[in-house]
Design an enzyme around this catalytic site. Structure first.
Site, PDB file in Angstrom:
ATOM      1  CB  THR A 194     -64.611 -43.674 -41.190  1.00 25.79           C
ATOM      2  OG1 THR A 194     -64.760 -43.766 -39.782  1.00 25.79           O
ATOM      3  CG2 THR A 194     -64.895 -42.262 -41.648  1.00 25.79           C
ATOM      4  NE  ARG A 222     -63.838 -41.208 -30.411  1.00 24.80           N
ATOM      5  CZ  ARG A 222     -63.633 -41.500 -31.693  1.00 24.80           C
ATOM      6  NH1 ARG A 222     -64.641 -41.832 -32.469  1.00 24.80           N
ATOM      7  NH2 ARG A 222     -62.435 -41.442 -32.203  1.00 24.80           N
ATOM      8  N   GLY A 224     -65.642 -38.470 -32.743  1.00 22.15           N
ATOM      9  CA  GLY A 224     -64.297 -38.483 -33.329  1.00 22.15           C
ATOM     10  C   GLY A 224     -64.099 -37.313 -34.269  1.00 22.15           C
ATOM     11  CG  ASP A 225     -61.586 -38.143 -37.561  1.00 27.61           C
ATOM     12  OD1 ASP A 225     -62.278 -39.052 -37.059  1.00 27.61           O
ATOM     13  OD2 ASP A 225     -60.883 -38.313 -38.574  1.00 27.61           O
ATOM     14  N   GLY A 246     -59.341 -43.305 -39.533  1.00 28.25           N
ATOM     15  CA  GLY A 246     -58.407 -43.791 -38.521  1.00 28.25           C
ATOM     16  C   GLY A 246     -58.700 -43.174 -37.169  1.00 28.25           C
ATOM     17  N   GLY A 248     -59.494 -40.874 -34.705  1.00 30.64           N
ATOM     18  CA  GLY A 248     -60.029 -39.528 -34.813  1.00 30.64           C
ATOM     19  C   GLY A 248     -59.380 -38.511 -33.896  1.00 30.64           C
TER      20      GLY A 248
HETATM   21  C1  SD4 Z   1     -63.307 -42.026 -35.625  1.00 36.33           C
HETATM   22  N1  SD4 Z   1     -62.114 -41.589 -37.655  1.00 36.33           N
HETATM   23  O1  SD4 Z   1     -64.407 -42.141 -35.118  1.00 36.33           O
HETATM   24  C2  SD4 Z   1     -63.153 -42.391 -37.083  1.00 36.33           C
HETATM   25  C3  SD4 Z   1     -62.932 -43.856 -37.204  1.00 36.33           C
HETATM   26  C4  SD4 Z   1     -62.378 -44.326 -38.489  1.00 36.33           C
HETATM   27  O2  SD4 Z   1     -61.631 -45.942 -39.826  1.00 36.33           O
HETATM   28  O3  SD4 Z   1     -62.116 -43.603 -39.397  1.00 36.33           O
HETATM   29  N2  SD4 Z   1     -62.111 -45.564 -38.648  1.00 36.33           N
HETATM   30  O4  SD4 Z   1     -62.310 -41.677 -35.004  1.00 36.33           O
END
Ligand code: SD4
Length: 333
Positions: A194, A222, A224-225, A246, A248
């Site tokens: 990300t 799905r 994420g954040d 990270g 999410g």
């Molecule tokens: C997620 N936050 O899809 C993202 C993934 C991510 O480093 O940041 N990976 O949850």
């Protein structure tokens, strides 16, 4: 001293204790971006900032740069979901709290620009899946086939053998390769994919952008954040901006970046604000947190930057008028 005077002094002294704010000279323009590839992304964004351009254009340019880089874990070259489909999430936010986002977008190279188009031309904030793709196609974006990068293709092949959805960090890899090493899941896939960017332009205006292919091998559908305003990105032009990377789901649960910016509003430094948000995640489930990675990155209105992560290894790049440099975020563990 009368009460009014005392309260005024108190606010000033508090800002001083936190090591920024009223006592710090503004550092602008400035752009910060997550992970090692943030260095290159910053350079793309800097081209706008150094000529007096708008922070919003700078963060979009940085995000487009990484979306163009097929050999990376963002954009159409990113990791697929568990069905082998690459689905992209992105969001963007400007100094006036205008924002746009896409989730689960397929076969479009620049989700960040679709997000900006949604922000600027529709009354909506977030479009998902087929509807997001339809909107993109109607607005001049063209369909492109995802090209799994070498890394993504081999990691997916490896993952298919067990098809176990267990996104925890590989502690051994972290020990062997040191704090600046990328972290891999047990199955070999990279656990960061990300790009989050925050910028402050010469006028002192803030903007941010996030683009990602999301967690590797996620369930199809799905989100994420990263496409959620207040989770993966939040910008408040009065106080600062924050982004996250990270796991999410953990970030969404605490409205992570909104929380970080609220801590900035309370007078905390960017690093302390990120730390308090990380602590909120760890407190909920300390045992689970040992196996999770979430990193927050923030800048305040004065151009002070800071970050904090659950695990060691979260790095970010900072480009100001003097240099473009990698920083290591302190961590809870
Ligand atoms: C997620 N936050 O899809 C993202 C993934 C991510 O480093 O940041 N990976 O949850």
């Amino acid at each position: 001293m009368d009460r009014k005077k005392f309260l005024k002094l108190g606010t000033f002294a508090f800002a001083g204790i936190q090591g920024h704010s009223l006592l710090t000279t503004a550092e602008m323009p400035l752009v910060v971006a997550t992970w090692e590839s943030g260095l290159k992304v910053n350079s793309a964004a800097w081209k706008w900032l150094e000529t007096g351009g708008r922070a919003l254009d700078a963060v979009e340019a940085g995000a487009r740069f990484i979306e163009d880089t097929i050999d990376c874990c963002v954009g159409l070259g990113g990791f697929p979901d568990r069905d082998g489909i690459v689905t992209l999430d992105a969001c963007i936010m400007d100094e006036n709290a205008n924002c746009g986002a896409v989730a689960g977008l397929e076969q479009i190279k620049h989700p960040i620009s679709v997000a900006r188009k949604i922000m600027e031309t529709t009354p909506h904030v977030l479009l998902v899946g087929q509807g997001a793709q339809q909107f993109a196609l109607e607005n001049g974006f063209s369909k492109e086939k995802p090209e799994l990068s070498g890394d993504a293709a081999s990691a997916y092949k490896k993952w298919l053998k067990k098809s176990k959805y267990e996104p925890v960090i590989n502690i051994e890899n972290k020990k062997q390769n040191g704090p600046f090493a990328p972290h891999f899941f047990e199955d070999g896939s990279l656990n960061h994919d990300t790009m989050g960017l925050l910028a402050i332009d010469l006028k002192g205006n803030l903007s941010g952008a996030v683009t990602t292919s999301g967690m590797a091998f996620k369930l199809h559908g799905r989100a994420g954040d990263s496409p959620i305003i207040g989770a993966g990105l939040f910008v408040d032009n009065e106080y600062g901006a924050a982004t996250s990377s990270g796991m999410g789901e953990e970030v969404i649960r605490i409205c992570g970046t909104h929380l970080v910016v609220e801590f900035l509003r309370q007078g905390l430094s960017p690093e302390m604000a990120c730390k308090k948000a990380v602590e909120r995640i760890v407190k909920r489930d300390p045992k689970k947190a040992k196996e999770l990675q979430v990193g927050f990155l923030a800048i305040n209105k004065q151009g002070v930057h800071g970050a904090f992560a659950i695990q060691p290894g979260f790095v970010y790049a900072v480009h100001n008028s003097k240099e473009n440099k990698l920083f290591r975020a302190p961590s809870y563990f």
